[in-house]
Design a protein around this motif. Structure first.
Motif, PDB file in Angstrom:
ATOM      1  N   ASP A   1     -31.772 -60.136  -9.157  1.00 25.51           N
ATOM      2  CA  ASP A   1     -33.393 -59.623  -9.037  1.00 25.51           C
ATOM      3  C   ASP A   1     -33.642 -58.357  -9.151  1.00 25.51           C
ATOM      4  OD1 ASP A   1     -35.915 -60.810  -9.458  1.00 25.51           O
ATOM      5  OD2 ASP A   1     -36.544 -60.700  -7.660  1.00 25.51           O
ATOM      6  N   PHE A   2     -32.678 -57.886  -8.071  1.00 23.84           N
ATOM      7  CA  PHE A   2     -32.629 -56.250  -7.612  1.00 23.84           C
ATOM      8  C   PHE A   2     -32.540 -55.461  -9.118  1.00 23.84           C
ATOM      9  CE2 PHE A   2     -29.729 -52.652  -6.620  1.00 23.84           C
ATOM     10  CZ  PHE A   2     -30.894 -51.557  -6.323  1.00 23.84           C
ATOM     11  N   GLU A   3     -31.418 -56.034  -9.554  1.00 25.62           N
ATOM     12  CA  GLU A   3     -30.954 -55.296 -11.109  1.00 25.62           C
ATOM     13  C   GLU A   3     -31.986 -55.359 -11.875  1.00 25.62           C
ATOM     14  OE1 GLU A   3     -26.903 -56.459 -11.892  1.00 25.62           O
ATOM     15  OE2 GLU A   3     -26.189 -55.236  -9.956  1.00 25.62           O
ATOM     16  N   GLY A   4     -32.680 -56.753 -12.107  1.00 22.70           N
ATOM     17  CA  GLY A   4     -33.812 -56.787 -13.152  1.00 22.70           C
ATOM     18  C   GLY A   4     -34.916 -56.143 -12.870  1.00 22.70           C
ATOM     19  N   ALA A   5     -35.204 -55.879 -11.851  1.00 22.09           N
ATOM     20  CA  ALA A   5     -36.441 -55.212 -11.043  1.00 22.09           C
ATOM     21  C   ALA A   5     -36.135 -53.616 -11.537  1.00 22.09           C
ATOM     22  CB  ALA A   5     -36.658 -55.179  -9.647  1.00 22.09           C
ATOM     23  N   VAL A   6     -34.958 -53.156 -11.217  1.00 25.36           N
ATOM     24  CA  VAL A   6     -34.683 -51.802 -11.742  1.00 25.36           C
ATOM     25  C   VAL A   6     -34.922 -51.588 -13.239  1.00 25.36           C
ATOM     26  CG1 VAL A   6     -33.006 -49.752 -11.599  1.00 25.36           C
ATOM     27  CG2 VAL A   6     -33.336 -51.083  -9.405  1.00 25.36           C
TER      28      VAL A   6
ATOM     29  N   GLU B   1     -36.466 -60.607  -4.523  1.00 25.01           N
ATOM     30  CA  GLU B   1     -36.150 -61.699  -3.622  1.00 25.01           C
ATOM     31  C   GLU B   1     -35.238 -62.418  -4.363  1.00 25.01           C
ATOM     32  OE1 GLU B   1     -39.468 -65.109  -3.826  1.00 25.01           O
ATOM     33  OE2 GLU B   1     -39.911 -63.194  -3.066  1.00 25.01           O
ATOM     34  N   GLY B   2     -34.623 -63.268  -3.371  1.00 29.43           N
ATOM     35  CA  GLY B   2     -33.652 -64.255  -3.876  1.00 29.43           C
ATOM     36  C   GLY B   2     -33.167 -65.349  -2.848  1.00 29.43           C
ATOM     37  N   GLN B   3     -32.799 -66.519  -3.194  1.00 26.99           N
ATOM     38  CA  GLN B   3     -32.020 -67.371  -2.010  1.00 26.99           C
ATOM     39  C   GLN B   3     -31.118 -67.217  -1.496  1.00 26.99           C
ATOM     40  OE1 GLN B   3     -34.177 -69.744  -0.654  1.00 26.99           O
ATOM     41  NE2 GLN B   3     -35.941 -68.669  -1.725  1.00 26.99           N
ATOM     42  N   THR B   4     -30.110 -66.673  -2.607  1.00 26.36           N
ATOM     43  CA  THR B   4     -28.511 -66.209  -2.342  1.00 26.36           C
ATOM     44  C   THR B   4     -28.527 -64.598  -2.493  1.00 26.36           C
ATOM     45  OG1 THR B   4     -27.972 -66.536  -4.472  1.00 26.36           O
ATOM     46  CG2 THR B   4     -28.030 -68.546  -3.025  1.00 26.36           C
ATOM     47  N   VAL B   5     -27.254 -64.190  -2.082  1.00 24.10           N
ATOM     48  CA  VAL B   5     -27.077 -62.867  -2.385  1.00 24.10           C
ATOM     49  C   VAL B   5     -27.045 -62.481  -3.996  1.00 24.10           C
ATOM     50  CG1 VAL B   5     -25.204 -60.938  -1.916  1.00 24.10           C
ATOM     51  CG2 VAL B   5     -25.941 -62.412  -0.152  1.00 24.10           C
TER      52      VAL B   5
ATOM     53  N   LEU C   1     -34.160 -64.142   1.092  1.00 22.56           N
ATOM     54  CA  LEU C   1     -33.813 -62.905   1.158  1.00 22.56           C
ATOM     55  C   LEU C   1     -34.628 -62.074   0.468  1.00 22.56           C
ATOM     56  CD1 LEU C   1     -29.836 -63.318   0.583  1.00 22.56           C
ATOM     57  CD2 LEU C   1     -31.166 -62.875   2.626  1.00 22.56           C
ATOM     58  N   TYR C   2     -34.889 -60.668   0.706  1.00 26.23           N
ATOM     59  CA  TYR C   2     -35.884 -59.937  -0.015  1.00 26.23           C
ATOM     60  C   TYR C   2     -35.681 -58.314   0.034  1.00 26.23           C
ATOM     61  CZ  TYR C   2     -38.046 -58.633   4.196  1.00 26.23           C
ATOM     62  OH  TYR C   2     -38.590 -58.371   5.612  1.00 26.23           O
ATOM     63  N   GLY C   3     -36.050 -57.480  -0.637  1.00 24.47           N
ATOM     64  CA  GLY C   3     -35.824 -56.100  -0.141  1.00 24.47           C
ATOM     65  C   GLY C   3     -36.554 -55.230  -1.267  1.00 24.47           C
ATOM     66  N   THR C   4     -36.809 -53.973  -0.731  1.00 21.19           N
ATOM     67  CA  THR C   4     -37.390 -52.836  -1.519  1.00 21.19           C
ATOM     68  C   THR C   4     -36.340 -51.841  -2.168  1.00 21.19           C
ATOM     69  OG1 THR C   4     -38.008 -51.931   0.402  1.00 21.19           O
ATOM     70  CG2 THR C   4     -39.670 -53.663  -0.339  1.00 21.19           C
ATOM     71  N   VAL C   5     -36.423 -50.993  -3.280  1.00 19.26           N
ATOM     72  CA  VAL C   5     -35.812 -49.984  -3.530  1.00 19.26           C
ATOM     73  C   VAL C   5     -36.336 -48.834  -2.453  1.00 19.26           C
ATOM     74  CG1 VAL C   5     -35.489 -48.199  -5.080  1.00 19.26           C
ATOM     75  CG2 VAL C   5     -35.399 -50.776  -5.835  1.00 19.26           C
ATOM     76  N   GLN C   6     -35.506 -48.206  -1.885  1.00 16.90           N
ATOM     77  CA  GLN C   6     -35.540 -47.402  -0.807  1.00 16.90           C
ATOM     78  C   GLN C   6     -35.940 -45.885  -1.404  1.00 16.90           C
ATOM     79  OE1 GLN C   6     -34.899 -48.267   2.720  1.00 16.90           O
ATOM     80  NE2 GLN C   6     -35.251 -50.064   1.329  1.00 16.90           N
ATOM     81  N   GLY C   7     -36.868 -45.064  -0.937  1.00 18.98           N
ATOM     82  CA  GLY C   7     -37.116 -43.686  -1.144  1.00 18.98           C
ATOM     83  C   GLY C   7     -38.155 -43.703  -2.500  1.00 18.98           C
ATOM     84  N   MET C   8     -38.842 -44.910  -2.731  1.00 17.37           N
ATOM     85  CA  MET C   8     -39.688 -44.977  -3.719  1.00 17.37           C
ATOM     86  C   MET C   8     -40.915 -44.993  -3.241  1.00 17.37           C
ATOM     87  SD  MET C   8     -37.920 -44.813  -6.787  1.00 17.37           S
ATOM     88  CE  MET C   8     -38.908 -45.184  -8.026  1.00 17.37           C
TER      89      MET C   8
ATOM     90  N   TYR D   1     -27.607 -49.776  -7.595  1.00 21.64           N
ATOM     91  CA  TYR D   1     -27.556 -50.141  -9.085  1.00 21.64           C
ATOM     92  C   TYR D   1     -28.232 -48.818  -9.731  1.00 21.64           C
ATOM     93  CZ  TYR D   1     -28.574 -52.481 -13.395  1.00 21.64           C
ATOM     94  OH  TYR D   1     -28.590 -52.936 -14.835  1.00 21.64           O
ATOM     95  N   LYS D   2     -27.597 -48.184 -10.807  1.00 25.37           N
ATOM     96  CA  LYS D   2     -28.349 -47.143 -11.771  1.00 25.37           C
ATOM     97  C   LYS D   2     -28.692 -45.926 -10.751  1.00 25.37           C
ATOM     98  CE  LYS D   2     -28.814 -49.770 -15.810  1.00 25.37           C
ATOM     99  NZ  LYS D   2     -29.755 -50.239 -16.874  1.00 25.37           N
ATOM    100  N   GLY D   3     -28.219 -45.741  -9.618  1.00 31.66           N
ATOM    101  CA  GLY D   3     -28.930 -44.375  -8.900  1.00 31.66           C
ATOM    102  C   GLY D   3     -29.759 -45.076  -7.716  1.00 31.66           C
ATOM    103  N   TYR D   4     -30.045 -46.300  -7.884  1.00 26.05           N
ATOM    104  CA  TYR D   4     -31.351 -46.747  -6.826  1.00 26.05           C
ATOM    105  C   TYR D   4     -30.668 -47.472  -5.689  1.00 26.05           C
ATOM    106  CZ  TYR D   4     -34.484 -45.356 -10.380  1.00 26.05           C
ATOM    107  OH  TYR D   4     -35.285 -44.609 -11.429  1.00 26.05           O
ATOM    108  N   THR D   5     -30.932 -47.680  -4.534  1.00 26.82           N
ATOM    109  CA  THR D   5     -30.465 -48.166  -3.456  1.00 26.82           C
ATOM    110  C   THR D   5     -31.720 -49.026  -2.925  1.00 26.82           C
ATOM    111  OG1 THR D   5     -29.174 -46.463  -2.708  1.00 26.82           O
ATOM    112  CG2 THR D   5     -29.596 -48.007  -1.084  1.00 26.82           C
TER     113      THR D   5
END
Length: 113
Positions: free
Chosen positions: A47-52, A37-41, A22-29, A6-10
């Motif tokens: 949440d990923f797009e909102g965090a970015v 995080e979220g319960q579904t994809v 499910l959870y994750g972190t933006v790579q390379g930061m 999303y917007k150049g972020y992975t």
């Protein structure tokens, strides 16, 4: 492991057995951690797009340039033999050592330049 873009972020897609989410972190930061995080994809993606978006908005409000995950600058340590051979091969091709290494990595990854 999967990835979101999303917007150049992975961002990574991982699962926590302990939290059952499910959870994750933006790579390379390295200096600015962006997590989500979220319960579904679908929730994770939202949440990923909102965090970015929140990160970009915060940077704008502070008047600072947002960090990019990868700058394109990479220091690579080679053995003297590989360094010498690569420099010679680049010279024979009439290109810089940087261009030679960039082309070799792109070929290895199947990326057309």
């Amino acid at each position: 492991m999967g990835y979101l873009k999303y917007k150049g972020y992975t961002g990574s897609v991982e699962y926590s057995e302990e939290d059952k989410c499910l959870y994750g972190t933006v790579q390379g930061m390295m200096k600015d951690a962006i997590t989500y995080e979220g319960q579904t994809v679908e929730q994770l993606t939202e949440d990923f797009e909102g965090a970015v978006d929140d990160y970009l908005k915060l940077c704008e409000e502070k008047g600072i340039a947002p960090r990019k995950p990868y700058s394109g600058v990479l220091n690579v340590r080679l053995t003297p033999e590989i360094h010498s051979s690569a420099a010679l091969a680049a010279s024979k091709e009439g290109i810089t050592l940087n261009a030679f290494i960039n082309n070799a990595v792109a070929r290895a990854l199947g990326i057309a330049l």
